[in-house]
Scaffold this motif. Structure first.
Motif, mmCIF file in Angstrom:
data_model
loop_
_atom_site.group_PDB
_atom_site.id
_atom_site.type_symbol
_atom_site.label_atom_id
_atom_site.label_comp_id
_atom_site.label_asym_id
_atom_site.label_seq_id
_atom_site.Cartn_x
_atom_site.Cartn_y
_atom_site.Cartn_z
ATOM 1 N N LEU A 28 49.349 39.348 45.222
ATOM 2 C CA LEU A 28 48.993 37.962 44.951
ATOM 3 C C LEU A 28 47.487 37.821 45.098
ATOM 4 C CD1 LEU A 28 51.658 36.075 47.127
ATOM 5 C CD2 LEU A 28 51.757 36.528 44.662
ATOM 6 N N ARG A 29 46.851 37.144 44.161
ATOM 7 C CA ARG A 29 45.424 36.856 44.282
ATOM 8 C C ARG A 29 45.248 35.633 45.176
ATOM 9 N NH1 ARG A 29 46.051 38.725 39.085
ATOM 10 N NH2 ARG A 29 44.671 40.466 38.573
ATOM 11 N N ILE A 30 44.294 35.709 46.076
ATOM 12 C CA ILE A 30 44.071 34.622 47.025
ATOM 13 C C ILE A 30 42.656 34.086 46.907
ATOM 14 C CG2 ILE A 30 45.843 35.397 48.637
ATOM 15 C CD1 ILE A 30 43.521 36.652 50.319
ATOM 16 N N LYS A 31 42.500 32.810 47.180
ATOM 17 C CA LYS A 31 41.185 32.176 47.119
ATOM 18 C C LYS A 31 40.382 32.463 48.382
ATOM 19 C CE LYS A 31 38.901 27.697 46.901
ATOM 20 N NZ LYS A 31 39.028 26.273 46.633
ATOM 21 N N ASP A 32 40.987 32.269 49.550
ATOM 22 C CA ASP A 32 40.273 32.376 50.823
ATOM 23 C C ASP A 32 41.069 33.280 51.767
ATOM 24 O OD1 ASP A 32 39.263 31.982 53.426
ATOM 25 O OD2 ASP A 32 38.668 29.924 52.964
ATOM 26 N N PRO A 33 40.564 34.486 52.040
ATOM 27 C CA PRO A 33 41.340 35.418 52.872
ATOM 28 C C PRO A 33 41.598 34.896 54.281
ATOM 29 C CG PRO A 33 39.138 36.290 52.479
ATOM 30 C CD PRO A 33 39.290 35.072 51.620
ATOM 31 N N GLU A 34 40.664 34.163 54.854
ATOM 32 C CA GLU A 34 40.877 33.666 56.213
ATOM 33 C C GLU A 34 42.101 32.750 56.268
ATOM 34 O OE1 GLU A 34 38.488 31.324 59.765
ATOM 35 O OE2 GLU A 34 37.346 32.233 58.118
ATOM 36 N N LEU A 90 55.693 45.808 50.817
ATOM 37 C CA LEU A 90 54.414 45.296 51.310
ATOM 38 C C LEU A 90 53.931 44.159 50.425
ATOM 39 C CD1 LEU A 90 52.399 48.533 52.174
ATOM 40 C CD2 LEU A 90 53.897 47.194 53.640
ATOM 41 N N LEU A 91 53.073 43.344 50.988
ATOM 42 C CA LEU A 91 52.422 42.274 50.255
ATOM 43 C C LEU A 91 50.938 42.602 50.206
ATOM 44 C CD1 LEU A 91 52.525 39.489 48.895
ATOM 45 C CD2 LEU A 91 52.219 38.489 51.177
ATOM 46 N N GLU A 92 50.402 42.691 49.004
ATOM 47 C CA GLU A 92 48.971 42.909 48.835
ATOM 48 C C GLU A 92 48.333 41.578 48.472
ATOM 49 O OE1 GLU A 92 46.002 44.551 45.414
ATOM 50 O OE2 GLU A 92 47.762 45.801 45.817
ATOM 51 N N LEU A 93 47.362 41.167 49.267
ATOM 52 C CA LEU A 93 46.584 39.971 48.966
ATOM 53 C C LEU A 93 45.231 40.438 48.456
ATOM 54 C CD1 LEU A 93 47.415 37.798 52.115
ATOM 55 C CD2 LEU A 93 48.562 37.826 49.879
ATOM 56 N N THR A 94 44.876 40.022 47.251
ATOM 57 C CA THR A 94 43.617 40.431 46.631
ATOM 58 C C THR A 94 42.644 39.270 46.639
ATOM 59 O OG1 THR A 94 44.705 42.060 45.217
ATOM 60 C CG2 THR A 94 42.552 41.267 44.496
ATOM 61 N N HIS A 95 41.487 39.506 47.247
ATOM 62 C CA HIS A 95 40.447 38.477 47.307
ATOM 63 C C HIS A 95 39.256 38.903 46.462
ATOM 64 C CE1 HIS A 95 36.788 36.724 49.407
ATOM 65 N NE2 HIS A 95 37.352 35.730 48.752
ATOM 66 N N ASN A 96 38.998 38.140 45.407
ATOM 67 C CA ASN A 96 37.800 38.324 44.599
ATOM 68 C C ASN A 96 36.693 37.530 45.277
ATOM 69 O OD1 ASN A 96 38.826 39.960 42.326
ATOM 70 N ND2 ASN A 96 40.158 38.194 42.041
ATOM 71 N N TRP A 97 35.688 38.232 45.744
ATOM 72 C CA TRP A 97 34.651 37.628 46.571
ATOM 73 C C TRP A 97 34.003 36.431 45.894
ATOM 74 C CZ3 TRP A 97 31.930 42.886 47.919
ATOM 75 C CH2 TRP A 97 32.823 43.672 48.655
ATOM 76 N N GLY A 98 33.807 35.381 46.671
ATOM 77 C CA GLY A 98 33.138 34.180 46.194
ATOM 78 C C GLY A 98 34.077 33.042 45.847
ATOM 79 N N THR A 99 35.350 33.339 45.611
ATOM 80 C CA THR A 99 36.285 32.271 45.239
ATOM 81 C C THR A 99 36.450 31.255 46.363
ATOM 82 O OG1 THR A 99 38.166 33.638 45.927
ATOM 83 C CG2 THR A 99 37.576 33.672 43.584
ATOM 84 N N THR A 101 34.351 29.840 48.146
ATOM 85 C CA THR A 101 33.308 28.806 48.172
ATOM 86 C C THR A 101 33.336 27.900 46.945
ATOM 87 O OG1 THR A 101 31.692 30.297 47.141
ATOM 88 C CG2 THR A 101 31.788 30.275 49.569
ATOM 89 N N GLN A 102 34.258 28.156 46.029
ATOM 90 C CA GLN A 102 34.366 27.335 44.819
ATOM 91 C C GLN A 102 35.409 26.247 45.042
ATOM 92 O OE1 GLN A 102 35.070 29.890 41.429
ATOM 93 N NE2 GLN A 102 33.673 31.458 42.239
ATOM 94 N N ALA A 103 34.940 25.023 45.215
ATOM 95 C CA ALA A 103 35.821 23.904 45.593
ATOM 96 C C ALA A 103 36.987 23.700 44.645
ATOM 97 C CB ALA A 103 35.011 22.618 45.703
ATOM 98 N N ASP A 104 36.770 23.819 43.350
ATOM 99 C CA ASP A 104 37.828 23.535 42.377
ATOM 100 C C ASP A 104 38.565 24.786 41.909
ATOM 101 O OD1 ASP A 104 35.686 24.585 40.982
ATOM 102 O OD2 ASP A 104 35.821 23.179 39.317
ATOM 103 N N PHE A 105 38.349 25.918 42.580
ATOM 104 C CA PHE A 105 38.975 27.164 42.157
ATOM 105 C C PHE A 105 40.431 27.229 42.625
ATOM 106 C CE2 PHE A 105 40.272 31.527 42.430
ATOM 107 C CZ PHE A 105 39.795 32.067 41.242
ATOM 108 N N ALA A 106 41.330 27.655 41.737
ATOM 109 C CA ALA A 106 42.736 27.858 42.099
ATOM 110 C C ALA A 106 43.340 28.865 41.138
ATOM 111 C CB ALA A 106 43.506 26.547 42.042
ATOM 112 N N TYR A 107 44.256 29.664 41.655
ATOM 113 C CA TYR A 107 45.009 30.580 40.801
ATOM 114 C C TYR A 107 46.254 29.876 40.284
ATOM 115 C CZ TYR A 107 42.135 34.501 42.303
ATOM 116 O OH TYR A 107 41.084 35.340 42.509
ATOM 117 N N HIS A 108 46.752 30.305 39.133
ATOM 118 C CA HIS A 108 48.003 29.797 38.576
ATOM 119 C C HIS A 108 49.137 30.323 39.460
ATOM 120 C CE1 HIS A 108 51.366 29.210 35.845
ATOM 121 N NE2 HIS A 108 50.575 28.524 35.036
ATOM 122 N N ASP A 109 50.036 29.444 39.876
ATOM 123 C CA ASP A 109 51.106 29.861 40.787
ATOM 124 C C ASP A 109 52.300 30.498 40.084
ATOM 125 O OD1 ASP A 109 52.571 27.782 39.646
ATOM 126 O OD2 ASP A 109 52.632 26.569 41.464
ATOM 127 N N GLY A 110 52.301 30.484 38.756
ATOM 128 C CA GLY A 110 53.391 31.084 37.998
ATOM 129 C C GLY A 110 54.561 30.155 37.748
#
Length: 177
Positions: A28-34, A90-99, A101-110
């Protein structure tokens, strides 16, 4: 093991070429890893098995697992990396750096149109206790176990809006046809 799988149109017998193949993880792609790591480690009790950073491409991978108490995980990073890629579920969380800090950024949930990816699923020993735990942790529900046509099935959302199905296996023996 005598059960060879259900037979349906399109099902073909496995060949020796796929011997030893196993599903290792879903990503799953994630916006904020924390925020995502806090959710999956606290709410679902998962542990980060390995983080892999790819500086040149600007992303990090976090591999999470829900381990049994007696499972032995190698301490040395290289051995743990190999161990990680030999596991199941396993669950892999993928964080593309910088997302983050982008207030309006979101991935499509499917699940929004156009639908594609649907959900991941966790099995729990006590569905009511899990629902109470989700409430206590302010987890957003899509559907509770007493709602909709499929009783005893819960859907919640993670911090990125991905759906998570939650089931108690021994309640599902009469599910479907």
């Amino acid at each position: 093991m005598s059960f060879k799988g259900e037979q349906h149109p399109g099902v073909q017998a496995p060949t020796p070429d796929s011997q030893g193949f196993r599903l290792n993880h879903t990503m799953l792609r994630i916006k904020d890893p924390e925020k995502a790591l806090a959710f999956y480690t606290r709410v679902f009790g998962m542990q980060v098995m390995r983080r892999l950073d790819f500086d040149e491409m600007g992303f990090s991978l976090y591999f999470l697992a829900k381990l049994d108490e007696n499972e032995q995980v190698p301490e040395e990073q290289g051995e743990r990396t190999v161990w990680t890629f030999r596991q199941r579920g396993l669950l892999e969380l993928t964080h593309n750096w910088g997302t983050e800090t982008q207030a309006d950024f979101a991935y499509h949930d499917g699940n929004a149109e156009p639908q594609g990816f649907g959900h991941i699923c966790f099995s729990v020993p006590d569905l009511e206790a899990a629902e109470a735990w989700f409430d206590a942790n302010e987890v957003e529900f899509v559907k509770r176990s007493d709602q909709g046509k499929m009783k005893d099935v819960v859907f919640v959302k993670d911090v990125d809006g991905y759906w998570i199905e939650v089931v108690q296996a021994d309640r599902l023996s009469a599910l479907g046809d």
